[in-house]
Design an enzyme around this catalytic site. Structure first.
Site: not given
Length: 401
Positions: A75-76
């Site tokens: 999850l950037s």
């Protein structure tokens, strides 16, 4: 006991604080993106994480690792997602394809396109697809379409797209991405080249793609048909070269000797700043530039400079190499750029490198000085040169103003 209401209230407070932090960082440029970030409950896409971690503006969260512990999906950080959304300039009613599914970014896109738009998010990993679907449903974004696909081929059944946003590190641009964009289409992609990654916003100009927008970023590498692994070439204990072009040859034995030879120092007399812009200039100025990585032990011993710890552009010629460093110098605005060189041709490679530092400082030391054009070519026909980065299916032409 923590109640659902308490969790929701805390999350809302942290979300508002994250928006404020992103504004202070200067990455939030539009109210549309700010509103989306303030609306989407990021913690529902970061299951198992503390709320504070979910809402840390600069923190990426690993979703899945391989057997060696390397990140396969993440999850950037909201920071980089916002940067790319601003580059994309998504408008209500658009059709958008996201390549790489974490769920959260697709939810942000759903807010931006509104109820009249369409968001399709695709991933090659069935486990990630299932997770993204569950998180999107839990957060109330059932209208986002989640697809299992090797995105190197795009998602033709849902094309054309007004925007394609890639959230994995791509080494090349497959034809499908160009072919599946609409007339007003834009491709935002983290493109890997010569050991670095930048997020480019490409618009179609004839058969080519042109970008004047690029930002520093980092992503896990693309999987599937588009996967590509740079060579990590061991030189000596604690020293390696990261090489983009598989065809390049190096005299590793001579370079190993050079590492421990006395170093030559050359100082450029120009300021050291905007390191991400300088790095892009260096790696696109000559095909002989590779990334030099060194260990902390060698830095602590004074063999190499601290710039090698995260990788630094290095100019290699035979058994000699030169790389960038810096030192305090108030006369140049705080720090001065310099070169450390090793090997029998140290003077030659140091002089070449120092000239590049001076040229950048004199002619290009500002943000947005590069213009990047991707030119499709027959497979394997691109030839690297001073400002051409060869890819399998085309070439990046880089010009500096």
């Amino acid at each position: 006991m923590t109640t659902v209401r308490e969790t929701d209230d805390t999350a809302a407070s942290l979300r508002a604080a994250m928006v404020s932090e992103l504004r202070e960082m200067g990455v939030l440029q539009s109210e549309a993106v700010a509103t989306a970030v303030a609306t989407v409950p990021r913690h529902l896409f970061a299951t198992g994480e503390r709320l504070e971690a979910a809402y840390a503006a600069n923190k990426a969260l690993v979703i899945k690792r391989d057997e060696q512990g390397h990140a396969m999906s993440s999850l950037s950080a909201t920071h980089i997602q916002v940067v790319m959304l601003e580059q994309a300039e998504v408008e209500p009613g658009m059709r958008v394809l996201e390549v790489g599914s974490g769920g959260y970014n697709a939810a942000l896109l759903a807010e931006l396109v509104g109820k009249t738009g369409t968001v399709v998010t695709a991933d090659i990993d069935g486990e990630i697809v299932k997770r993204a679907r569950a998180c999107l449903d839990a957060a109330g974004y059932g209208r986002v379409q989640v697809v299992l696909a090797d995105a190197d081929g795009g998602v033709p059944e849902h094309a054309p797209f007004d925007r394609i946003i890639v959230t994995a590190g791509a080494w090349d641009i497959p034809p499908a991405w160009r072919e599946q964009t609409s007339e007003r289409g834009r491709l935002v992609v983290p493109l890997r080249m010569r050991g670095i990654t930048r997020s480019f916003a490409f618009d179609q100009v004839g058969q080519d793609l042109v970008s004047a927008s690029y930002r520093l970023c980092g992503f896990v590498p693309m999987q599937g048909s588009g996967a590509y692994t740079e060579r990590l070439l061991p030189v000596a204990d604690g020293v390696a070269l990261q090489v983009d072009d598989q065809r390049q040859a190096f005299d590793t034995e001579a370079l190993a000797v050079a590492v421990h030879a006395p170093r030559l120092e050359v100082w450029s007399g120009v300021s050291f700043d905007l390191p991400d812009e300088l790095e892009l200039f260096l790696v696109t100025s000559t095909p002989q530039m590779v990334m030099l990585h060194g260990s902390k032990a060698l830095v602590d011993q004074g063999v190499l400079a601290p710039s090698v710890l995260r990788g630094v552009p290095a100019l290699v010629a035979g058994g000699s190499f030169a790389y960038r460093t810096k030192r305090p110098n108030e006369e140049t605005g705080g720090f001065e750029s310099g070169v450390f060189a090793h090997g029998p041709e140290a003077e030659f490679v140091a002089a070449q490198y120092a000239e590049l530092l001076r040229r950048w400082a004199t002619d290009h030391r500002r943000r947005g000085a590069a213009r990047i054009r991707y030119v499709p070519m027959p497979e394997g026909s691109a030839v690297p040169s001073a400002q051409i980065v060869a890819k399998r299916l085309g070439a990046l032409e880089v010009s500096w103003s």
